[in-house]
Scaffold this active site. Sequence first.
Site, PDB file in Angstrom:
ATOM      1  N   HIS A   1       0.981  -1.440  -0.025  1.00 29.18           N
ATOM      2  CA  HIS A   1      -0.170  -0.084   0.278  1.00 29.18           C
ATOM      3  C   HIS A   1       0.871   0.898   0.360  1.00 29.18           C
ATOM      4  CE1 HIS A   1      -3.660   2.007   1.693  1.00 29.18           C
ATOM      5  NE2 HIS A   1      -3.376   2.496   0.931  1.00 29.18           N
TER       6      HIS A   1
ATOM      7  N   GLU B   1      -1.829  -1.614  -4.164  1.00 30.36           N
ATOM      8  CA  GLU B   1      -3.712  -1.093  -2.976  1.00 30.36           C
ATOM      9  C   GLU B   1      -2.926   0.660  -3.099  1.00 30.36           C
ATOM     10  OE1 GLU B   1      -4.771  -4.024   0.161  1.00 30.36           O
ATOM     11  OE2 GLU B   1      -3.578  -2.258   1.342  1.00 30.36           O
TER      12      GLU B   1
ATOM     13  N   HIS C   1      -8.308  -7.939   5.562  1.00 25.86           N
ATOM     14  CA  HIS C   1      -8.518  -6.819   6.450  1.00 25.86           C
ATOM     15  C   HIS C   1      -8.841  -7.623   7.790  1.00 25.86           C
ATOM     16  CE1 HIS C   1      -7.880  -2.599   8.182  1.00 25.86           C
ATOM     17  NE2 HIS C   1      -8.688  -2.775   8.225  1.00 25.86           N
TER      18      HIS C   1
END
Length: 243
Positions: free
Chosen positions: A45, A72, A193
């Site tokens: 990310h 991400e 997540h």
Amino acid sequence: MAELLLGVNIDHIATLRNARGTAYPDPVQAAFIAEQAGADGITVHLREDRRHITDRDVRILRQTLDTRMNLEMAVTEEMLAIAVETKPHFCCLVPEKRQEVTTEGGLDVAGQREKMRDACKRLTDAGIQVSLFIDADEEQIKAAAEVGAPFIEIHTGCYADAKTDAEQAQELVRIAKAATFAASLGLKVNAGHGLTYHNVKAIAAIPEMHELNIGHAIIGRAVMTGLKDAVAEMKRLMLEARG
């Protein structure tokens, strides 16, 4: 039943490196070890504040990975330009707030269809496969299909954070129904997540699941057992759930 893949998020290798401003531990080396241990892809990310993964990490990983790179990122002009230049295999578009510790929820695709449609087209035209990180909500899933994303990633945070077994079971049903609905629209379904060694098997057992993206739990386990063993154990649990 979809093939089940493991994407290993290595953000927190970079978090540890950046805590002391050193060149180690190296996310690129971590990615190599994760691939050796059975990771099907590497997720990073690139946040707007660059709190862990850096632009340099992204460039080097794109050049050196043997598997697939999943980038991400927030839906901003800066990030879209980086993605188009770098050309990762996948981009997962996520909501982002500077003050959050980690991503707190799914994208509101339904509330910003034109913006999301434009982002999906721009990335797709660059040869990048797009995923949208959304909650297990039919309206958001329909919107994801409408704006041209071939993949969704279902946010599993509410499932992972459930306080009781009953609450977790309820969230699991919601995720499973969302996965079935998404597949009926022709979408491929990923999830991630908050997934851990203790809660991953129920999610992995959902037939429509294509890929699980897991980071914090694996890196936390790696501190104790080593990264190669930590990745291999997570992959074993996932495949065991499929029988």
